[in-house]
Design an enzyme around this catalytic site. Structure first.
Site, PDB file in Angstrom:
ATOM      1  N   ASP A   1     -35.532  12.894 -17.783  1.00  0.00           N
ATOM      2  CA  ASP A   1     -34.518  13.253 -16.493  1.00  0.00           C
ATOM      3  C   ASP A   1     -34.581  14.800 -16.107  1.00  0.00           C
ATOM      4  OD1 ASP A   1     -31.711  11.679 -15.298  1.00  0.00           O
ATOM      5  OD2 ASP A   1     -32.206  13.875 -14.979  1.00  0.00           O
TER       6      ASP A   1
ATOM      7  N   ASN B   1     -26.377   2.710 -14.016  1.00  0.00           N
ATOM      8  CA  ASN B   1     -25.401   2.886 -13.053  1.00  0.00           C
ATOM      9  C   ASN B   1     -25.614   2.020 -11.974  1.00  0.00           C
ATOM     10  OD1 ASN B   1     -24.236   4.771 -14.914  1.00  0.00           O
ATOM     11  ND2 ASN B   1     -25.530   6.395 -14.001  1.00  0.00           N
TER      12      ASN B   1
ATOM     13  N   HIS C   1     -32.882   2.208 -13.114  1.00  0.00           N
ATOM     14  CA  HIS C   1     -33.356   3.103 -14.087  1.00  0.00           C
ATOM     15  C   HIS C   1     -32.418   3.049 -15.220  1.00  0.00           C
ATOM     16  CE1 HIS C   1     -31.320   5.548 -11.012  1.00  0.00           C
ATOM     17  NE2 HIS C   1     -30.462   6.094 -12.031  1.00  0.00           N
TER      18      HIS C   1
ATOM     19  N   HIS D   1     -30.895   4.925 -18.219  1.00  0.00           N
ATOM     20  CA  HIS D   1     -30.616   6.104 -18.867  1.00  0.00           C
ATOM     21  C   HIS D   1     -30.478   5.880 -20.172  1.00  0.00           C
ATOM     22  CE1 HIS D   1     -29.104   8.429 -15.347  1.00  0.00           C
ATOM     23  NE2 HIS D   1     -28.882   7.253 -14.741  1.00  0.00           N
TER      24      HIS D   1
HETATM   25  P1  5GP Z   1     -28.166   7.878 -11.281  1.00  0.00           P
HETATM   26  O1  5GP Z   1     -27.154   8.738 -10.970  1.00  0.00           O
HETATM   27  O2  5GP Z   1     -28.827   7.518 -10.054  1.00  0.00           O
HETATM   28  O3  5GP Z   1     -27.861   6.832 -12.278  1.00  0.00           O
HETATM   29  O4  5GP Z   1     -29.321   8.638 -12.315  1.00  0.00           O
HETATM   30  C1  5GP Z   1     -30.499   9.473 -11.480  1.00  0.00           C
HETATM   31  C2  5GP Z   1     -31.033  10.541 -12.082  1.00  0.00           C
HETATM   32  O5  5GP Z   1     -32.365  10.843 -11.743  1.00  0.00           O
HETATM   33  C3  5GP Z   1     -30.145  11.670 -12.360  1.00  0.00           C
HETATM   34  O6  5GP Z   1     -29.764  11.721 -13.827  1.00  0.00           O
HETATM   35  C4  5GP Z   1     -30.999  12.722 -12.085  1.00  0.00           C
HETATM   36  O7  5GP Z   1     -30.928  14.035 -12.689  1.00  0.00           O
HETATM   37  C5  5GP Z   1     -32.178  11.989 -12.094  1.00  0.00           C
HETATM   38  N1  5GP Z   1     -33.352  12.580 -10.975  1.00  0.00           N
HETATM   39  C6  5GP Z   1     -33.201  12.826  -9.709  1.00  0.00           C
HETATM   40  N2  5GP Z   1     -34.273  13.181  -9.166  1.00  0.00           N
HETATM   41  C7  5GP Z   1     -35.209  13.397 -10.143  1.00  0.00           C
HETATM   42  C8  5GP Z   1     -36.588  13.724 -10.131  1.00  0.00           C
HETATM   43  O8  5GP Z   1     -37.350  14.270  -9.136  1.00  0.00           O
HETATM   44  N3  5GP Z   1     -37.346  13.846 -11.451  1.00  0.00           N
HETATM   45  C9  5GP Z   1     -36.479  13.288 -12.545  1.00  0.00           C
HETATM   46  N4  5GP Z   1     -37.323  13.255 -13.646  1.00  0.00           N
HETATM   47  N5  5GP Z   1     -35.170  12.889 -12.397  1.00  0.00           N
HETATM   48  C10 5GP Z   1     -34.644  12.795 -11.394  1.00  0.00           C
END
Ligand code: 5GP
Ligand code: ZN
Length: 115
Positions: free
Chosen positions: A31, A88, A101, A103
């Site tokens: 992440d 999520n 995704h 986590h």
């Molecule tokens: P969500 O909030 O949708 O459950 O998690 C999205 C995750 O994607 C977040 O933890 C955020 O830090 C990660 N993320 C967002 N943009 C990028 C990116 O461009 N590259 C990577 N490796 N992670 C990302």
């Protein structure tokens, strides 16, 4: 692949990411904004926007994501100390990227319940 999807672009190699495991069906990458010493996202290569779009045919794929998270946790030596896995979904779940995704978070003691 869904046009304009960030994680489809990572899966296609169009946007760089620190990939820690991958195969024909899934990949795991660091992440960009880690919430713990280990914070990896495990995604299917195929675009699925949210958990709501999963079908019964995806059961093996989702199991595969969980197995890949288990393998990364094992590689990092966290299987004994423990870790957390989270999907999520939509606004109240805190989903910000609409390609499912898992986590994988660990390397420190995590509070429960989440905020
Ligand atoms: P969500 O909030 O949708 O459950 O998690 C999205 C995750 O994607 C977040 O933890 C955020 O830090 C990660 N993320 C967002 N943009 C990028 C990116 O461009 N590259 C990577 N490796 N992670 C990302
Ligand atoms: Zn996608």
């Amino acid at each position: 692949m869904s046009k304009d999807c960030l994680f489809c672009k990572i899966a296609a190699g169009e946007i760089p990411a620190k990939i820690v495991r991958e195969d024909d069906f899934a990949l795991a990458f660091e992440d960009v904004n880690p919430q713990a010493p280990l914070h990896v996202l495990v995604i299917p290569r195929r675009h699925i926007a949210t958990l709501n779009e999963l079908t019964d045919d995806d059961e093996a794929l989702v199991g595969h994501l969980v197995s890949m998270a288990r393998d990364v946790a094992h590689d990092r030596g966290l299987d004994g100390s423990g870790y957390r896995t989270v999907f999520n979904c939509n606004a109240d779940g805190g989903q910000t990227v609409f390609h499912i995704h898992l986590h994988l978070i660990g390397g420190r003691s995590l509070a429960w319940p989440p905020g």
